[in-house]
Design a protein around this motif. Structure first.
Motif, short mmCIF file in Angstrom:
data_model
loop_
_atom_site.label_atom_id
_atom_site.label_comp_id
_atom_site.label_asym_id
_atom_site.label_seq_id
_atom_site.Cartn_x
_atom_site.Cartn_y
_atom_site.Cartn_z
N GLY A 88 3.71 -4.02 -7.54
CA GLY A 88 3.02 -3.09 -8.43
C GLY A 88 2.38 -3.87 -9.56
O GLY A 88 3.08 -4.52 -10.34
N GLY A 131 6.56 -15.52 -9.08
CA GLY A 131 6.16 -16.91 -8.88
C GLY A 131 6.16 -17.37 -7.44
O GLY A 131 6.35 -18.55 -7.17
N ARG A 138 0.13 -11.86 -8.72
CA ARG A 138 -1.11 -12.56 -9.07
C ARG A 138 -1.81 -13.25 -7.90
O ARG A 138 -3.04 -13.31 -7.88
N GLN A 187 4.90 3.15 -7.42
CA GLN A 187 5.91 3.00 -8.48
C GLN A 187 5.97 4.27 -9.31
O GLN A 187 4.95 4.73 -9.83
N HIS A 201 10.97 2.79 -11.04
CA HIS A 201 10.94 1.72 -12.03
C HIS A 201 12.12 1.85 -13.00
O HIS A 201 12.13 2.71 -13.86
N PHE A 256 -0.40 -3.11 -12.49
CA PHE A 256 -1.19 -2.02 -13.08
C PHE A 256 -2.68 -2.30 -12.88
O PHE A 256 -3.18 -3.36 -13.24
#
Ligand SMILES: Cc1cc2nc3c(=O)[nH]c(=O)nc-3n(C[C@H](O)[C@H](O)[C@H](O)COP(=O)(O)O)c2cc1C
Length: 399
Positions: free
Chosen positions: A25, A324, A346, A100, A165, A27
């Motif tokens: 998730g 990560g 990411r 979420q 969440h 945003f």
């Protein structure tokens, strides 16, 4: 775990996923006025087309009074047909969809919700510059029902899973954390009491969704605040969520209103965040004091691993690793250690095709440099990678 095993179907509760890689998730900042927009649908279609087995629509409030921003979704009957368009688009790409569900509690925005924010205990919020009121037992009961109703609507909209969440300093996390929960009743004090409301949410949601609908719980392994949740308590929390009917746990960390970059690590895009402030004074304040108000945390690959391992050791349900994951080797390591799936943020913002490129051997790691300017972009009109804007605009891969 071998590459072939990563890209072989695997089960999560009653659901078969085509591989072990899920989009986290993140945003999107694409729901202006709380609406499901074409941009949101296209974003998730594009992520789905890029090879993940499931994409996650980020923070959707369970009720209108749980919103921190105007460009945030809140679950209601009227948006179910539009959400159905999103899940249909994702399914057509051969992927699955999760959403979420949460509530921002003491850092909801009083201008957006039109009333005083609710929290575990009365508390000043520097982030939103507001003072919340302590929730009554009736409020708690109402919010439990809001979670249940939102979960049902999510299922009606065609979502294959939900992610409750309970981390990152959202309302359920505010009850779990001694930093925000200073209640003297059955919902405050020792960890068993602080768990009472989140557990009610999970149990009641499980009752309504049936035994094999996937209910994922995103939780904190640590809050990252001196008086916040410690790893010792999060192990207890993980076991309690398992007992309450959770299908899987996603251990993360951080508190949005206090240490928002602990869940991310890496760069602090002060310049860009300052540009997002509405008033000129706020912009100046962020420029001058941003570094003091928002702490920076060093990035390293697999930065949540140490704490996540403790949760993995303590429970018998799948644990999904997040934080990560940037290469095939990272995936092989954590899945080899016993985590059931990985969630990626990411790397899939930097390139929506990251997973299919890994699978076909075109690359073996993400070029994302963790500058975190995508975080500032999400509040300035919609999330994208500032170094690779074309990633999501690639016409060839559009449906
Ligand atoms: C732009 C952006 C937005 C995010 N928004 C959310 C969110 O709405 N909910 C959430 O639980 N985590 C959010 N996160 C955190 C990610 O889910 C994830 O925990 C974090 O990025 C670490 O994973 P990564 O290293 O794969 O990026 C966000 C992260 C980014 C980069």
């Amino acid at each position: 775990m071998t590459k072939t095993q990563i890209f072989t179907p695997a089960k999560l509760a009653g659901l078969e996923l085509k591989n072990r890689v899920i989009r986290a998730g993140c945003f999107e900042g694409m729901c202006q006025g709380g609406q499901v927009t074409d941009d949101l649908i296209e974003h998730h279609r594009r992520v789905a087309a890029g090879g993940v087995s499931m994409t996650t629509v980020a923070y959707c409030s369970v009720s209108a009074d749980g919103r921190a921003f105007d460009h945030e979704l809140w679950m209601r009957k009227e948006i179910v047909p539009d959400l159905k368009k999103l899940t249909d688009a994702v399914h057509r790409e051969g992927s699955l969809a999760s959403i979420q569900l949460g509530h921002s509690g003491f850092f909801t925005n009083k201008e957006v919700i039109g009333k005083r924010p609710l929290g575990a205990s009365a508390k000043w919020c520097l982030f939103m510059r507001s003072h919340c009121r302590e929730m009554t037992r009736e409020d708690i009961e109402e919010k439990v029902q809001d979670f249940v109703a939102a979960a049902e609507l999510a299922r009606d909209a065609g979502f294959d899973a939900i992610e409750i969440h309970a981390g990152h300093g959202y309302l359920l996390s505010q009850f779990l954390s001694p930093w925000t929960n200073r209640r003297n009743d059955a919902f405050g004090g020792v960890i068993d009491n602080r768990l009472r409301f989140p557990i009610k949410v999970v149990e009641n949601t499980r009752d309504i969704l049936g035994y094999d609908f996937p209910i994922l719980i995103k939780m904190n392994q640590v809050d990252g605040i001196k008086t916040g949740v410690s790893i010792h308590e999060s192990v207890i929390m993980g076991k309690a969520f398992e007992k309450a009917g959770a299908s899987a746990l996603i251990p993360s960390s951080g508190f949005t209103s206090k240490v928002p970059f602990l869940m991310l690590r890496g760069g602090l895009p002060i310049e860009e965040m300052s540009g997002n402030q509405e008033g000129s004074l706020d912009r100046l304040g962020m420029k001058l004091f941003g570094r003091f108000m928002v702490p920076e945390h060093t990035y390293q690959p697999l930065f949540q691993l140490e704490g996540a391992r403790k949760i993995l050791e303590a429970v018998n349900i799948p644990v999904i690793y997040i934080g990560g994951v940037e290469s095939l080797a990272d995936m092989q390591q954590v899945l080899g250690e016993g985590f059931s799936f990985v969630q990626l943020g990411r790397a899939t913002i930097q390139d929506p095709d990251f997973v299919s490129k890994l699978e076909t051997g075109q690359i073996d790691r993400s070029p994302c440099d963790h500058c975190n300017r995508c975080v500032a972009a999400m509040d300035a009109g919609g999330v994208y990678c500032v170094s690779n804007r074309e990633g999501f605009l690639d016409q060839d891969s559009r449906g």
